[in-house]
Design a protein around this motif. Structure first.
Motif, PDB file in Angstrom:
ATOM      1  N   ARG A 437       0.826  -1.207   0.000  1.00 13.72           N
ATOM      2  CA  ARG A 437       0.000   0.000   0.000  1.00 13.72           C
ATOM      3  C   ARG A 437       0.863   1.262   0.000  1.00 13.72           C
ATOM      4  O   ARG A 437       0.564   2.234  -0.708  1.00 13.72           O
ATOM      5  CB  ARG A 437      -0.922  -0.023   1.226  1.00 13.72           C
ATOM      6  N   LEU A 438       1.938   1.258   0.780  1.00 13.04           N
ATOM      7  CA  LEU A 438       2.812   2.431   0.802  1.00 13.04           C
ATOM      8  C   LEU A 438       3.437   2.664  -0.571  1.00 13.04           C
ATOM      9  O   LEU A 438       3.539   3.805  -1.040  1.00 13.04           O
ATOM     10  CB  LEU A 438       3.899   2.258   1.861  1.00 13.04           C
ATOM     11  N   ALA A 439       3.843   1.572  -1.227  1.00  9.34           N
ATOM     12  CA  ALA A 439       4.404   1.708  -2.567  1.00  9.34           C
ATOM     13  C   ALA A 439       3.353   2.234  -3.541  1.00  9.34           C
ATOM     14  O   ALA A 439       3.652   3.066  -4.411  1.00  9.34           O
ATOM     15  CB  ALA A 439       4.956   0.369  -3.046  1.00  9.34           C
ATOM     16  N   ALA A 440       2.120   1.772  -3.403  1.00 12.36           N
ATOM     17  CA  ALA A 440       1.045   2.240  -4.277  1.00 12.36           C
ATOM     18  C   ALA A 440       0.783   3.730  -4.099  1.00 12.36           C
ATOM     19  O   ALA A 440       0.305   4.396  -5.024  1.00 12.36           O
ATOM     20  CB  ALA A 440      -0.239   1.453  -4.004  1.00 12.36           C
ATOM     21  N   GLU A 441       1.119   4.247  -2.917  1.00 10.24           N
ATOM     22  CA  GLU A 441       0.935   5.674  -2.655  1.00 10.24           C
ATOM     23  C   GLU A 441       2.195   6.481  -2.948  1.00 10.24           C
ATOM     24  O   GLU A 441       2.300   7.642  -2.569  1.00 10.24           O
ATOM     25  CB  GLU A 441       0.505   5.889  -1.203  1.00 10.24           C
ATOM     26  N   GLY A 442       3.183   5.855  -3.610  1.00 10.87           N
ATOM     27  CA  GLY A 442       4.346   6.600  -4.088  1.00 10.87           C
ATOM     28  C   GLY A 442       5.607   6.445  -3.280  1.00 10.87           C
ATOM     29  O   GLY A 442       6.645   6.999  -3.654  1.00 10.87           O
ATOM     30  N   ALA A 443       5.571   5.713  -2.164  1.00 14.36           N
ATOM     31  CA  ALA A 443       6.766   5.553  -1.344  1.00 14.36           C
ATOM     32  C   ALA A 443       7.721   4.548  -1.968  1.00 14.36           C
ATOM     33  O   ALA A 443       7.309   3.629  -2.683  1.00 14.36           O
ATOM     34  CB  ALA A 443       6.391   5.099   0.066  1.00 14.36           C
ATOM     35  N   CYS A 444       9.009   4.711  -1.679  1.00 14.36           N
ATOM     36  CA  CYS A 444       9.994   3.667  -1.937  1.00 14.36           C
ATOM     37  C   CYS A 444      10.045   2.800  -0.682  1.00 14.36           C
ATOM     38  O   CYS A 444      10.048   3.327   0.432  1.00 14.36           O
ATOM     39  CB  CYS A 444      11.366   4.268  -2.208  1.00 14.36           C
ATOM     40  N   VAL A 445      10.089   1.485  -0.849  1.00 15.83           N
ATOM     41  CA  VAL A 445       9.905   0.586   0.281  1.00 15.83           C
ATOM     42  C   VAL A 445      11.057  -0.403   0.395  1.00 15.83           C
ATOM     43  O   VAL A 445      11.459  -1.017  -0.598  1.00 15.83           O
ATOM     44  CB  VAL A 445       8.573  -0.194   0.158  1.00 15.83           C
ATOM     45  N   VAL A 446      11.566  -0.548   1.627  1.00 14.94           N
ATOM     46  CA  VAL A 446      12.526  -1.590   1.950  1.00 14.94           C
ATOM     47  C   VAL A 446      11.783  -2.652   2.754  1.00 14.94           C
ATOM     48  O   VAL A 446      11.246  -2.368   3.824  1.00 14.94           O
ATOM     49  CB  VAL A 446      13.715  -1.043   2.756  1.00 14.94           C
ATOM     50  N   ILE A 447      11.735  -3.859   2.199  1.00 13.77           N
ATOM     51  CA  ILE A 447      11.054  -4.970   2.852  1.00 13.77           C
ATOM     52  C   ILE A 447      12.088  -5.761   3.639  1.00 13.77           C
ATOM     53  O   ILE A 447      12.983  -6.390   3.055  1.00 13.77           O
ATOM     54  CB  ILE A 447      10.352  -5.855   1.811  1.00 13.77           C
ATOM     55  N   ALA A 448      11.991  -5.707   4.950  1.00 17.49           N
ATOM     56  CA  ALA A 448      12.930  -6.415   5.822  1.00 17.49           C
ATOM     57  C   ALA A 448      12.236  -7.627   6.424  1.00 17.49           C
ATOM     58  O   ALA A 448      11.119  -7.513   6.940  1.00 17.49           O
ATOM     59  CB  ALA A 448      13.423  -5.487   6.926  1.00 17.49           C
ATOM     60  N   ASP A 449      12.892  -8.763   6.360  1.00 15.58           N
ATOM     61  CA  ASP A 449      12.300  -9.977   6.894  1.00 15.58           C
ATOM     62  C   ASP A 449      13.405 -10.956   7.253  1.00 15.58           C
ATOM     63  O   ASP A 449      14.517 -10.887   6.725  1.00 15.58           O
ATOM     64  CB  ASP A 449      11.364 -10.609   5.857  1.00 15.58           C
ATOM     65  N   LEU A 450      13.082 -11.879   8.149  1.00 14.66           N
ATOM     66  CA  LEU A 450      14.040 -12.903   8.551  1.00 14.66           C
ATOM     67  C   LEU A 450      14.402 -13.808   7.381  1.00 14.66           C
ATOM     68  O   LEU A 450      15.505 -14.344   7.311  1.00 14.66           O
ATOM     69  CB  LEU A 450      13.445 -13.728   9.699  1.00 14.66           C
ATOM     70  N   ASP A 451      13.481 -13.969   6.446  1.00 18.02           N
ATOM     71  CA  ASP A 451      13.698 -14.802   5.262  1.00 18.02           C
ATOM     72  C   ASP A 451      14.081 -13.894   4.095  1.00 18.02           C
ATOM     73  O   ASP A 451      13.238 -13.202   3.523  1.00 18.02           O
ATOM     74  CB  ASP A 451      12.432 -15.594   4.933  1.00 18.02           C
ATOM     75  N   ALA A 452      15.366 -13.911   3.737  1.00 13.78           N
ATOM     76  CA  ALA A 452      15.853 -13.008   2.698  1.00 13.78           C
ATOM     77  C   ALA A 452      15.208 -13.287   1.348  1.00 13.78           C
ATOM     78  O   ALA A 452      14.856 -12.357   0.607  1.00 13.78           O
ATOM     79  CB  ALA A 452      17.371 -13.115   2.583  1.00 13.78           C
ATOM     80  N   ASP A 453      15.053 -14.566   1.010  1.00 17.40           N
ATOM     81  CA  ASP A 453      14.461 -14.907  -0.286  1.00 17.40           C
ATOM     82  C   ASP A 453      13.016 -14.431  -0.377  1.00 17.40           C
ATOM     83  O   ASP A 453      12.587 -13.898  -1.407  1.00 17.40           O
ATOM     84  CB  ASP A 453      14.526 -16.422  -0.512  1.00 17.40           C
ATOM     85  N   GLU A 454      12.260 -14.621   0.705  1.00 11.89           N
ATOM     86  CA  GLU A 454      10.871 -14.162   0.708  1.00 11.89           C
ATOM     87  C   GLU A 454      10.800 -12.637   0.659  1.00 11.89           C
ATOM     88  O   GLU A 454       9.899 -12.063   0.035  1.00 11.89           O
ATOM     89  CB  GLU A 454      10.153 -14.689   1.947  1.00 11.89           C
ATOM     90  N   ALA A 455      11.745 -11.963   1.327  1.00 11.28           N
ATOM     91  CA  ALA A 455      11.772 -10.497   1.296  1.00 11.28           C
ATOM     92  C   ALA A 455      12.001 -10.005  -0.128  1.00 11.28           C
ATOM     93  O   ALA A 455      11.327  -9.078  -0.604  1.00 11.28           O
ATOM     94  CB  ALA A 455      12.854  -9.970   2.229  1.00 11.28           C
TER      95      ALA A 455
END
Length: 677
Positions: A437-455
């Motif tokens: 949703r943040l990306a859809a509103e124009g933000a650049c997004v860093v997806i951080a997760d314990l699973d690098a491949d899923e991120a």
């Protein structure tokens, strides 16, 4: 699609795919042929030409402007002269053939008036190196003989089209031109011939530079300005990024792009860095995005971050004063207002280059253009002296009313445009929905997760690396948290918004809850949120641009339910962090708010990981019915989905909530026992 158009598009895509031929969105191509007049049914001569704002590498039929040649040629008879040539762009609209297609560009006249079936206008580094050399006209004759003709600098427009057409007519052996300070033009009787001539000019210029150019066109390496080792270089870039973004974003929000390519590092270490940077770029497409010149952080790489920041403050004020003086020297009563005095490119010796724009793509392209400019300077200095167009001409391009009109036609920015967000636990469930949703509103997004491949997979689902990147981050590890924040800084130049979403739950009654159960939930949610907020706050304070920190807490942070003491206690910890940090960070313009969801079963990583089965057992319902069970106990009788939580996060971090901090927003469809008091 007719064959003429198909060949034009294929040629355009081939030429545009190689940055050695032309920069992104730069240059244009055309083809002439026949079509049918929809009114008379008679054949008419047409010209298909890349429209305004398009990119050759990705050009499609929709990106072409299609015009009647007889009407464009008739404009010659009503042309009012170079002093009023901008008005001719509007006249092109009356020459269009049929409906649809792209808006005609300023270069349309060059393509339509030149007596050749196929015309290419490109911005190759090798060609512009000759075009910006102090003795470019002499070099053009030496390198190409009679096959390529020099055209003195003229701003793109109708008169330049007339000039090139006249040169083509007067030089029957010529296959193209070098446009002084600008680029090249080539033509041919067939599409293949035009492409071959374009490539021949580019490759011949490159071969001459390679054979005759000096080995050290930028001069000697300045002692102590050599590039730092890669790991140290990138660490320094991340440390400086918030401070550099503060400089670039004083007037308007910007996203950043970092480049430490060999070409950049070589230029930054050279003795000619400062004088050449002061001369600025030349090709019109370049300084429209890079500004008239960059800011150079003229301190050695060995200097401390604190020394760099102190020096940067003075350089920024001097840059702003200099830019304002440049504007005032050349502005006329009809000039567009000054668009801001901050640099679009910042050069840091030993480290690399930061470029800035309204979004990541714009910032990246600005950086690519300055690399083009470096290559142009290298080529010109290797065989002559770099001599770009005058400052007055640069101003005429930068503050061209036609460009201003193009800016006015652009849609209003989305609510989160120019902002960089880091979302933890974002490879699934609520976090993934928030990131989308943040990306859809124009933000650049860093997806951080314990699973690098899923991120990374979640980031790729959202879009290109201009929009989202995925990184591994164990939020219980301070080093990994700092690395995730550094990744945001290196990917997008800064950080404005953090969503503490990473979490897990183990549902057990008190007597069955182990110390390990307690510790792991507090480590991830309480400690993890603390570490992420701490690292993010350091960046936001350094930027001086404010920011948002959002905690995805839970209805359980305020409501006592059975058999989940560890989870609920950790959520209560998060909820109070919201209040504490709102009080502490408000003076820096950083808002801290929370969202309290409940019953988010579908799409939830926590529920899918065993929590759903445990809670279903507690309430005595089948696991597949748990979402509906939760919905029936709410006031609204509605099931809560990850997207509903994402809506709340997006609203809280928008300008509409600019005066709200310390708030917890329930997203639970109405649980009276969890009402905030």
């Amino acid at each position: 699609m007719n064959e003429t158009v198909a060949r034009l598009l294929a040629r355009s895509n081939r030429l545009g795919a190689d940055p050695a031929n032309t920069n992104y969105a730069g240059g244009n191509t055309s083809a002439k042929g026949v079509g049918t007049d929809p009114v008379t049914g008679r054949e008419v001569e047409l010209v298909w030409v890349k429209g305004s704002g398009g990119d050759l590498g990705t050009l499609t039929e929709a990106g072409l402007a299609v015009l009647r040649l007889d009407r464009v040629r008739a404009l010659v008879d009503v042309y009012p002269g170079v002093g009023r040539e901008d008005g001719m762009v509007a006249a092109f609209d009356h020459c269009l053939h049929g409906r649809g297609g792209a808006a005609p560009s300023i270069d349309t006249a060059m393509h339509a008036l030149v007596d050749a079936a196929h015309v290419d206008h490109l911005h190759p580094d090798s060609g512009i190196a000759i075009a910006t050399a102090a003795d470019g006209e002499e070099l053009t004759g030496k390198i190409f003989g009679e096959r390529v003709v020099w055209v003195p600098w003229r701003r793109p427009g109708f008169q330049l089209g007339l000039d090139v057409a006249a040169i083509k007519a007067a030089n029957p052996r010529a296959v193209g031109t070098v446009l002084g300070g600008h680029g090249i033009t080539a033509w041919g009787a067939t599409s293949d011939e035009a492409e071959a001539n374009s490539r021949w000019i580019i490759e011949t210029a490159r071969a001459y530079l390679d054979a005759h150019g000096k080995a050290d066109p930028f001069g000697a390496v300045v002692p102590g300005h050599e590039p730092l080792p890669e790991a140290e270089r990138r660490a320094r870039a991340a440390a400086l990024a918030p401070h550099l973004r503060a400089v670039a974003a004083r007037d308007r929000p910007v996203v950043g792009h970092f480049t430490d390519s060999p070409a950049v590092l070589e230029f930054l270490a050279s003795e000619k860095l400062v004088p050449l940077a002061e001369l600025g770029t030349s090709c019109p497409d370049h300084f429209l995005r890079t500004k008239v010149k960059p800011l150079v952080l003229d301190v050695p790489p060995a200097a401390s971050v604190e020394e760099c920041v102190a020096r940067l403050a003075g350089l920024h004020e001097a840059y702003r004063a200099d830019y304002r003086a440049y504007y005032e020297r050349h502005a006329t009563p009809g000039s567009p207002p000054m668009r801001g005095a901050d640099p679009a490119v910042v050069l840091v010796p030993g480290v690399g280059m930061f470029s800035y724009g309204k979004d990541k793509q714009t910032a990246r392209v600005a950086g690519e253009f300055y690399v083009n400019a470096i290559n142009v300077m290298r080529g010109a200095e290797s065989v002559s002296r770099y001599s770009p167009i005058s400052e007055a001409e640069k101003f005429r391009i930068e503050y061209w009313e036609l460009e201003e009109a193009k800016l006015r036609r652009m849609p209003a920015p989305r609510s989160h445009a120019g902002r960089v967000a880091l979302v933890t636990g974002a490879a699934s469930g609520i976090g993934r929905a928030v990131a989308r949703r943040l990306a859809a509103e124009g933000a650049c997004v860093v997806i951080a997760d314990l699973d690098a491949d899923e991120a990374r997979a979640a980031a790729e689902e959202i879009g290109s690396t201009d929009v989202a990147v995925g990184v591994r981050a164990d939020v219980t590890d301070a080093g990994q948290v700092r690395a995730a924040v550094d990744a945001a800084l290196l990917a997008f130049g800064g950080l404005d918004l953090v969503v503490n979403n990473a979490g897990l739950s183990i549902s057990k009654p008190l007597l069955e809850t182990t110390e390990a159960d307690w510790d792991v939930q507090h480590d991830v949610m309480a400690r993890g949120s603390f570490l992420v907020s701490q690292a993010a706050a350091r960046v936001m304070i350094a930027q001086g641009l404010g920011g948002d920190i959002v905690y995805v807490s839970s209805k359980n942070s305020v409501f006592a339910g059975p058999d989940n003491i560890a989870y609920s206690a950790a959520k209560a910890d998060q909820a109070h962090q919201v209040r504490l940090l709102a009080a502490e960070l408000g003076g820096h313009g950083i808002r801290v708010n929370g969202v309290n969801p409940d019953g988010v079963v579908r799409g939830s990583g926590i529920f899918a990981g065993g929590w759903g089965a445990q809670r279903a057992a507690v309430y005595g319902v089948p696991e597949e019915e748990l979402g509906r069970f939760y919905a029936q106990r709410t006031l609204l009788k509605r099931e809560v989905l990850p997207e509903h939580v994402a809506n709340a996060v997006t609203a809280l971090t928008s300008a509409e909530f600019s005066h709200t901090t310390g708030l917890h927003v329930p997203v639970d469809a109405g649980v009276a026992a969890a009402f905030l008091r």
